[in-house]
Design a protein around this motif. Structure first.
Motif, PDB file in Angstrom:
ATOM      1  N   ASP A   1      -4.667 -11.148  -9.179  1.00 31.18           N
ATOM      2  CA  ASP A   1      -4.374 -11.957  -8.163  1.00 31.18           C
ATOM      3  C   ASP A   1      -4.721 -13.470  -8.323  1.00 31.18           C
ATOM      4  N   ILE A   2      -3.847 -14.468  -7.895  1.00 25.68           N
ATOM      5  CA  ILE A   2      -4.076 -15.846  -8.445  1.00 25.68           C
ATOM      6  C   ILE A   2      -5.237 -16.494  -7.622  1.00 25.68           C
ATOM      7  N   TRP A   3      -5.138 -16.292  -6.186  1.00 26.22           N
ATOM      8  CA  TRP A   3      -6.036 -16.867  -5.337  1.00 26.22           C
ATOM      9  C   TRP A   3      -7.301 -15.912  -5.112  1.00 26.22           C
ATOM     10  N   MET A   4      -8.436 -16.561  -5.742  1.00 25.65           N
ATOM     11  CA  MET A   4      -9.684 -15.755  -5.464  1.00 25.65           C
ATOM     12  C   MET A   4     -10.658 -16.787  -5.286  1.00 25.65           C
ATOM     13  N   PRO A   5     -11.822 -16.258  -4.731  1.00 30.76           N
ATOM     14  CA  PRO A   5     -13.096 -17.447  -4.486  1.00 30.76           C
ATOM     15  C   PRO A   5     -13.580 -17.607  -5.773  1.00 30.76           C
ATOM     16  N   ASP A   6     -14.292 -18.560  -5.816  1.00 25.38           N
ATOM     17  CA  ASP A   6     -15.107 -19.035  -7.281  1.00 25.38           C
ATOM     18  C   ASP A   6     -14.076 -19.400  -8.423  1.00 25.38           C
ATOM     19  N   THR A   7     -13.320 -18.127  -9.177  1.00 20.67           N
ATOM     20  CA  THR A   7     -12.522 -18.442 -10.110  1.00 20.67           C
ATOM     21  C   THR A   7     -11.201 -17.851  -9.782  1.00 20.67           C
ATOM     22  N   ASP A   8     -10.173 -18.694  -9.890  1.00 19.51           N
ATOM     23  CA  ASP A   8      -8.873 -18.251  -9.637  1.00 19.51           C
ATOM     24  C   ASP A   8      -8.164 -17.509 -10.746  1.00 19.51           C
ATOM     25  N   GLY A   9      -7.237 -16.761 -10.548  1.00 16.88           N
ATOM     26  CA  GLY A   9      -6.504 -15.965 -11.578  1.00 16.88           C
ATOM     27  C   GLY A   9      -5.937 -16.480 -12.862  1.00 16.88           C
TER      28      GLY A   9
END
Length: 206
Positions: free
Chosen positions: A54-62
């Motif tokens: 997934d591209i949008w994730m908390p902390d570190t994006d994809g």
């Protein structure tokens, strides 16, 4: 039933569970990560056959995670990015970095399975190519150790045979490409190959 392993990286529990259920029913071994940190840990310990990221994730994006894997030489498996609406440009950028494809959410089942099948097949082809090239390198190294014990003239001929045979294999027998690679005029290369007794196919050059 396939035993290919797929790592699903998505912070939305509903999507993780849905993908896990679909892929499990298709015969895949499924591993789940809810953030980049869990994905990092898994990748350091295992090499999956495919990653759905997934591209949008908390902390570190994809995309950042993908860049990390590239920099650390850990991008040895195909990665398919997953993106919501409005992030297509980011997904395209991810394919420039090293992702093999991207899927827009909501993901259609047929599109998902077609993309996964093609991505895994491309990953296998790449692995085989990296294996043919490594074998070529080993063969060349073994051959080079032998000319050192020969008289100079014989050593040169032996080296030339190894050298041109290596490049012909690398260019799948295309003499024109070999000539460009080694910096020789094509007709001169033809004569050289005949002189060394190396077989080549002119038809494959046309």
């Amino acid at each position: 039933m396939t035993s290919k392993q797929i790592l699903v990286v998505d912070d939305e529990v509903g999507i993780r569970e849905l993908l896990a259920e679909i892929l499990f029913d298709e015969g895949y071994q499924v591993h789940l990560a809810e953030n980049a940190e869990q994905a990092r840990t898994f990748r350091h310990e295992h090499e999956p056959d495919l990653v759905l990221l997934d591209i949008w994730m908390p902390d570190t994006d994809g995309v950042t995670l993908l860049k990390e894997w590239v920099e650390q030489d850990l991008l040895t498996m195909p990665v398919v990015m997953m993106s919501g609406h409005g992030t297509i440009e980011t997904a395209v950028e991810a394919t420039r970095i090293g992702a093999v494809n991207f899927l827009e959410k909501p993901i259609a089942l047929k599109k998902l399975m077609d993309t996964i099948t093609k991505a895994i097949q491309s990953g296998e082809s790449k692995a085989l190519a990296m294996k043919a090239d490594a074998q070529n390198q080993y063969a060349l190294a073994d051959g080079l150790s032998l000319p050192l014990d020969l008289p100079l003239r014989e050593a040169r001929e032996h080296f030339d045979s190894l050298y041109f045979d290596y490049h012909l294999r690398k260019e799948v027998g295309n003499v024109t490409r070999v000539a460009e690679k080694v910096g020789l005029e094509r007709t001169h290369l033809y004569r050289k190959l005949k002189q060394l007794g190396i077989k080549f196919n002119k038809k494959g050059d046309e």
